[in-house]
Write a protein that holds these residues in place. Structure first.
Motif, PDB file in Angstrom:
ATOM      1  N   THR A 111     102.774 -40.769 -88.792  1.00 37.83           N
ATOM      2  CA  THR A 111     101.765 -39.783 -88.406  1.00 37.83           C
ATOM      3  C   THR A 111     102.002 -39.410 -86.953  1.00 37.83           C
ATOM      4  OG1 THR A 111     100.134 -41.358 -87.560  1.00 37.83           O
ATOM      5  CG2 THR A 111     100.115 -40.960 -89.911  1.00 37.83           C
ATOM      6  N   PHE A 112     101.803 -38.137 -86.649  1.00 36.97           N
ATOM      7  CA  PHE A 112     101.904 -37.760 -85.240  1.00 36.97           C
ATOM      8  C   PHE A 112     101.294 -36.385 -85.038  1.00 36.97           C
ATOM      9  CE2 PHE A 112     103.903 -37.812 -80.990  1.00 36.97           C
ATOM     10  CZ  PHE A 112     103.618 -39.141 -80.682  1.00 36.97           C
ATOM     11  N   VAL A 113     101.088 -36.042 -83.780  1.00 34.93           N
ATOM     12  CA  VAL A 113     100.513 -34.749 -83.435  1.00 34.93           C
ATOM     13  C   VAL A 113     101.631 -33.733 -83.217  1.00 34.93           C
ATOM     14  CG1 VAL A 113      98.382 -35.639 -82.463  1.00 34.93           C
ATOM     15  CG2 VAL A 113     100.399 -35.467 -81.005  1.00 34.93           C
ATOM     16  N   HIS A 114     101.325 -32.478 -83.484  1.00 31.82           N
ATOM     17  CA  HIS A 114     102.275 -31.409 -83.185  1.00 31.82           C
ATOM     18  C   HIS A 114     101.580 -30.356 -82.341  1.00 31.82           C
ATOM     19  CE1 HIS A 114     100.619 -28.601 -86.306  1.00 31.82           C
ATOM     20  NE2 HIS A 114     100.302 -29.732 -86.899  1.00 31.82           N
ATOM     21  N   ALA A 115     102.357 -29.732 -81.466  1.00 33.53           N
ATOM     22  CA  ALA A 115     101.783 -28.903 -80.401  1.00 33.53           C
ATOM     23  C   ALA A 115     101.983 -27.424 -80.650  1.00 33.53           C
ATOM     24  CB  ALA A 115     102.409 -29.295 -79.060  1.00 33.53           C
ATOM     25  N   GLY A 116     101.223 -26.612 -79.922  1.00 34.21           N
ATOM     26  CA  GLY A 116     101.383 -25.169 -79.936  1.00 34.21           C
ATOM     27  C   GLY A 116     101.028 -24.578 -78.585  1.00 34.21           C
ATOM     28  N   THR A 117     101.850 -23.645 -78.102  1.00 34.09           N
ATOM     29  CA  THR A 117     101.635 -22.871 -76.887  1.00 34.09           C
ATOM     30  C   THR A 117     101.739 -23.712 -75.618  1.00 34.09           C
ATOM     31  OG1 THR A 117     100.170 -21.375 -78.103  1.00 34.09           O
ATOM     32  CG2 THR A 117     100.150 -21.217 -75.707  1.00 34.09           C
ATOM     33  N   PRO A 118     102.823 -23.557 -74.879  1.00 34.56           N
ATOM     34  CA  PRO A 118     102.985 -24.331 -73.643  1.00 34.56           C
ATOM     35  C   PRO A 118     102.187 -23.749 -72.491  1.00 34.56           C
ATOM     36  CG  PRO A 118     104.849 -22.877 -73.920  1.00 34.56           C
ATOM     37  CD  PRO A 118     103.978 -22.688 -75.146  1.00 34.56           C
ATOM     38  N   ASN A 119     101.918 -24.599 -71.526  1.00 33.69           N
ATOM     39  CA  ASN A 119     101.300 -24.196 -70.267  1.00 33.69           C
ATOM     40  C   ASN A 119     102.356 -24.351 -69.187  1.00 33.69           C
ATOM     41  OD1 ASN A 119      99.859 -23.870 -67.928  1.00 33.69           O
ATOM     42  ND2 ASN A 119      98.458 -25.566 -68.250  1.00 33.69           N
ATOM     43  N   TYR A 120     102.866 -23.239 -68.683  1.00 35.44           N
ATOM     44  CA  TYR A 120     103.936 -23.314 -67.692  1.00 35.44           C
ATOM     45  C   TYR A 120     103.485 -23.983 -66.397  1.00 35.44           C
ATOM     46  CZ  TYR A 120     107.301 -20.534 -70.319  1.00 35.44           C
ATOM     47  OH  TYR A 120     108.207 -20.099 -71.244  1.00 35.44           O
ATOM     48  N   ALA A 121     102.185 -24.050 -66.165  1.00 29.97           N
ATOM     49  CA  ALA A 121     101.704 -24.759 -64.982  1.00 29.97           C
ATOM     50  C   ALA A 121     102.100 -26.225 -65.046  1.00 29.97           C
ATOM     51  CB  ALA A 121     100.188 -24.625 -64.860  1.00 29.97           C
TER      52      ALA A 121
ATOM     53  N   ALA B 271     107.397 -39.190 -81.443  1.00 29.16           N
ATOM     54  CA  ALA B 271     106.906 -39.756 -82.704  1.00 29.16           C
ATOM     55  C   ALA B 271     107.741 -40.960 -83.114  1.00 29.16           C
ATOM     56  CB  ALA B 271     106.939 -38.692 -83.799  1.00 29.16           C
ATOM     57  N   PHE B 272     109.057 -40.867 -82.931  1.00 24.97           N
ATOM     58  CA  PHE B 272     109.934 -41.979 -83.310  1.00 24.97           C
ATOM     59  C   PHE B 272     109.590 -43.230 -82.505  1.00 24.97           C
ATOM     60  CE2 PHE B 272     114.047 -44.281 -83.075  1.00 24.97           C
ATOM     61  CZ  PHE B 272     114.251 -44.482 -84.442  1.00 24.97           C
TER      62      PHE B 272
ATOM     63  N   LYS C 229     108.296 -34.841 -73.813  1.00 24.58           N
ATOM     64  CA  LYS C 229     108.023 -36.089 -74.545  1.00 24.58           C
ATOM     65  C   LYS C 229     106.817 -36.818 -73.972  1.00 24.58           C
ATOM     66  CE  LYS C 229     111.690 -38.419 -75.298  1.00 24.58           C
ATOM     67  NZ  LYS C 229     112.266 -38.137 -73.954  1.00 24.58           N
ATOM     68  N   VAL C 230     106.749 -36.886 -72.659  1.00 23.69           N
ATOM     69  CA  VAL C 230     105.652 -37.610 -72.012  1.00 23.69           C
ATOM     70  C   VAL C 230     104.307 -37.042 -72.448  1.00 23.69           C
ATOM     71  CG1 VAL C 230     104.524 -38.021 -69.802  1.00 23.69           C
ATOM     72  CG2 VAL C 230     106.971 -38.421 -70.036  1.00 23.69           C
ATOM     73  N   LYS C 231     104.203 -35.729 -72.468  1.00 27.56           N
ATOM     74  CA  LYS C 231     102.925 -35.114 -72.788  1.00 27.56           C
ATOM     75  C   LYS C 231     102.473 -35.422 -74.212  1.00 27.56           C
ATOM     76  CE  LYS C 231     102.104 -33.281 -68.837  1.00 27.56           C
ATOM     77  NZ  LYS C 231     100.921 -33.680 -68.058  1.00 27.56           N
ATOM     78  N   ALA C 232     103.430 -35.604 -75.114  1.00 31.71           N
ATOM     79  CA  ALA C 232     103.086 -35.861 -76.520  1.00 31.71           C
ATOM     80  C   ALA C 232     102.958 -37.344 -76.843  1.00 31.71           C
ATOM     81  CB  ALA C 232     104.154 -35.244 -77.430  1.00 31.71           C
ATOM     82  N   LEU C 233     103.391 -38.211 -75.947  1.00 33.77           N
ATOM     83  CA  LEU C 233     103.502 -39.637 -76.279  1.00 33.77           C
ATOM     84  C   LEU C 233     102.201 -40.311 -76.725  1.00 33.77           C
ATOM     85  CD1 LEU C 233     106.175 -41.144 -73.881  1.00 33.77           C
ATOM     86  CD2 LEU C 233     105.986 -41.520 -76.343  1.00 33.77           C
TER      87      LEU C 233
END
Length: 816
Positions: A462-472, A380-381, A341-345
């Protein structure tokens, strides 16, 4: 920035001259599925196979005083019995997301921590015999007080779910980006709100299942499962069972959906493996729907105390958030939603200052785990609710306040305050397109109140959506005790192999199997364009087998990895094939590779087009006419590429060592129109418009299907589908009679418009597509219901919006 521009130019060149990529090719795997020829995990039958059944805890919290299985083996057909005590002796603790590895095994040992926790497993000749034998198991429990909600779990003296976590706090962490204190000092006003989003799940059509077959003569273990992450499973099965990883084989057949839920079934693979090791026979376990709803995994229920620093012209400068995650009782993914959640906030907005105090709390609810979007719907909420509240305070249109806060097109590529790299986008245009196709606003104030007490409202999110995580990013965030970076999972890689027969026919093997996303078709489109051959000449193997397919520790179908990582590996393998083809063709044509042109008409010499050959002729020479090859060219056309995203190479952590979590980011704009019956609280979605940026699209049919499915998922989550527990931790929603999911009857027509901006950092300019609709949909429905009930003064701060909850909101606002 120069390196980024080079990548962007390269992406543009690669998408030119395509015959298949970007076209509406009907998914080829649909024929197999629609005619009943799909082969799912429960379709597999092995000689001598046994069937497992699991005895589960009826208590949310209890000590296991005794287990007596002495009479079970006498029951007809029973071949093996397994208890937690036995499992603990035979295995090491399973994977934990939390800050340290817990002593958690596949079966409960000393006590049970949620209703449905596996306690005893039995293998028998038939499933019916295995289930009947469960009744012969004698267990004695000592019930303990359960803690179900966060408030009761953290009270002094509350019963501990895990003794290792005082006050039931699994993870407590602060994420601080920018200068939050300065942002609030400079603000004209602040807005505070308490928000809640509930516990729900995606519930794929096919439940979880696995088959384990252990061969004692070779000390090898073969697993068939519908898991979404066979690469991870191989690692942890090897560790848990003490079997060298090269002796663990994993096969993934057709899968009836995953949505992240099927990342959480590792314990069942271990159970089946132990039973197989005991009997030297294959053991199958298939989850029932009740087991799935009760015990596989849910999205965490979350609570937020949010404060926004705002200017009088509608700009949000920063956010302060206290985030509480109800992690349930299983440690596999505890704390997982906080990180994601933090990364997308930051979302699609320009605010650079963010403070999140995250707390993950153990309770006696069931396990949490990945769900479509993994915490992005919650992010997003939070942001979209605050946007609407600020707009209401300033008497601004909800679209206008978003325009004032958007990242602008000239700012891309854009690095968010949480270190995420947004490759491309045009957020104002996406918003305007959504407003246009939805007819926003649809109604005058007089038209909003329909007959018979039905009120109409329009919602926007409106919000962003992600693809492909970085395990680092995951390692850096959780920082497990005792781990060094050299022993941690960082980055992510997937692989593909392309094999060309002597007839010029192509076989593609990938390091994962799809679970409904149309990979067989999309991959064939990419390969056909790269090699300039007919798509019918490309055979993509839809299953995954770690023995024959290229395999990595990240092999799997999750987090929108296909568009960036798998496509990157396919194009990379095709590039290697092309390089070899041109070398062989140059020898055939007595030329050099640099002098050759390869297009849809064949391979020919630039200066003399009469000198030409074909891909099929080169394939024959490579495989059969070996004397025609020069000594420096190996026979065959068989190439593999292990692809790593370029962002991993030049992504620099910030001063605190933090890096981005996801590699592609697109935007979704949703406009919802609802009708609310104020007498019953029932919400009906009248129309729904979506504008999505998934970058360059390989197959619009497939992506549109994903947009529709994920959007309906988000709408269904907003309007129902809550997992409810009583005060004793008993789940009350373990069937589809209780857990309401939208059917085709309730689903609105979703109008989807693609407005792709090519991502400069992926091979074909693609972005993630599978999770976009589920991310802003709950916020859009909340906005629409609040708008419909604006005359009542209703404020929506919590989900879901079931008829009962909407009816109570109206009454709480003072209207009877």
């Amino acid at each position: 920035m120069q390196k980024k521009q080079i990548l962007a130019d390269s992406c543009t060149r690669r998408t030119m001259g395509n015959r298949y990529v970007g076209t509406r090719v009907p998914p080829r795997e649909d024929v197999r599925f629609l005619t009943g020829r799909g082969q799912y995990i429960d379709d597999l039958k092995l000689p001598g196979m046994l069937y497992a059944s699991i005895l589960r805890s009826p208590y949310a919290h209890a000590l296991i005083k005794s287990i007596d299985t002495s009479s079970v083996l006498d029951h007809q057909g029973v071949a093996a019995v397994l208890t937690g005590t036995q499992a603990a002796k035979l295995t090491v603790p399973v994977y934990s997301w939390a800050t340290r590895v817990m002593k958690q095994y596949c079966l409960a040992t000393d006590k049970v921590r949620f209703v449905g926790e596996p306690v005893v497993a039995i293998a028998a000749s038939t499933r019916a015999e295995a289930e009947e034998a469960l009744e012969y198991t004698k267990l004695e429990y000592e019930p303990l007080k359960a803690v179900v909600d966060i408030d009761s779990a953290v009270k002094p003296g509350a019963p501990l779910v895990w003794a290792d976590f005082p006050n039931n706090i699994i993870l407590k962490k602060v994420w601080h980006y920018g200068d939050v204190e300065a942002a609030f000092a400079e603000s004209d006003f602040t807005i505070n709100e308490k928000l809640r989003i509930h516990r729900y799940s995606s519930t794929p059509l096919e439940c979880y299942g696995c088959i384990a077959s252990y061969d004692p003569s070779s000390h090898t273990l073969t697993i068939w499962s519908n898991s979404q992450h066979p690469g991870r499973d191989a690692t942890f099965l090897s560790e848990a069972l003490r079997i060298p990883q090269h002796r663990v084989r994993i096969i993934i057949p057709d899968s009836g959906g995953g949505f992240g839920n099927k990342l959480q079934g590792l314990r069942y693979q271990i159970i089946a493996s132990l039973l197989s090791m005991e009997t030297s026979r294959p053991v199958k376990w298939i989850e029932s729907r009740i087991e799935h709803l009760m015990a596989l995994c849910h999205k965490a229920d979350e609570f937020f105390d949010v404060e926004a620093a705002c200017t009088k012209d509608g700009k949000i400068l920063g956010l302060r958030i206290k985030d509480f995650e109800n992690s349930g009782s299983d440690m596999g993914f505890a704390g997982f939603f906080l990180q994601n959640k933090v990364k997308a906030l930051p979302g699609p907005y320009r605010a650079r200052h963010l403070l999140v105090e995250g707390t993950a709390v153990a309770t006696n609810k069931g396990p949490i785990g990945p769900d479509r979007g993994v915490a992005k719907p919650s992010a997003a909420f939070i942001y979209e609710r605050m946007m609407d509240l600020v707009a209401r305070k300033l008497n601004l249109d909800r679209a206008e306040i978003r325009r004032r806060n958007f990242i602008q097109p000239n700012e891309f590529p854009y690095r968010s305050p949480t270190r995420e790299l947004y490759g491309s986008g045009n957020y104002p245009e996406a918003l305007q397109t959504a407003l246009t196709i939805s007819g926003y606003p649809h109604f005058t104030e007089d038209e909003r109140v329909a007959k018979e007490g039905r009120h109409i409202g329009i919602g926007l999110a409106t919000f962003v959506h992600a693809g492909t995580p970085n395990y680092a990013a995951d390692y850096i965030s959780t920082r497990r005790t005792g781990e060094g970076l050299a022993n941690s999972w960082t980055g992510l890689t997937l692989a593909s192999t392309i094999k060309v027969s002597e007839q010029g026919k192509v076989t593609v093997l990938m390091s994962a199997a799809a679970c409904g996303q149309g990979w067989e078709t999309a991959s064939a489109q990419v390969v056909a364009d790269e090699l300039k051959i007919n798509m019918d000449d490309v055979n993509v193997i839809g299953i995954f087998d770690s023995l024959t397919h290229p395999t990595t520790g990240y092999s799997g179908s999750f987090s929108n990895t296909f568009q960036s990582m798998m496509v990157g590996s396919i194009v990379g393998a095709a590039k290697k094939v092309k390089e070899k083809v041109l070398r062989i063709a140059a020898r055939i044509l007595s030329s050099s590779p640099k002098e050759l042109i390869w297009d849809w008409n064949g391979i020919y010499v630039r200066s003399n087009e009469e000198k030409r050959t074909t891909f099929h002729e080169v394939a024959f020479v490579a495989n059969r006419n070996l004397f025609a090859l020069s000594k420096d060219i190996e026979p065959g056309l068989h190439e593999t590429c292990y692809y790593i995203h370029p962002e991993y190479h030049f992504q620099e952590p910030d001063a605190q060592g933090r890096t981005g979590h996801s590699l592609t980011w697109g935007i979704e704009v949703h406009v919802a129109t609802v009708q609310v019956d104020v007498e019953t609280g029932k919400v009906e979605v009248l129309r729904y418009a979506v504008v999505s940026d998934s970058g360059n699209i390989i197959n619009p049919i497939i992506v549109e299907g994903m947009a529709h499915g994920s959007t309906i998922h988000g709408i269904g989550a907003a309007l129902g589908g809550e997992f409810i527990y009583d005060e004793n931790g008993q789940p009350l929603t373990t069937t589809f009679m209780d857990l309401i999911k939208p059917t085709a009857v309730e689903c609105p027509e979703v109008q989807v418009k693609h407005m792709g901006t090519a991502d400069p950092f992926t091979v074909l300019g693609t972005k993630g597509a599978g999770e976009g609709g589920s991310t802003p949909a709950p916020a859009a429905i909340a906005s629409a219901v609040e708008d419909a009930l604006s005359s009542y003064g209703v404020k929506v701060t919590a989900l879901p919006l079931t008829p009962e909850k909407v009816w109570n909101l109206i009454r709480q606002a003072g209207h009877q």
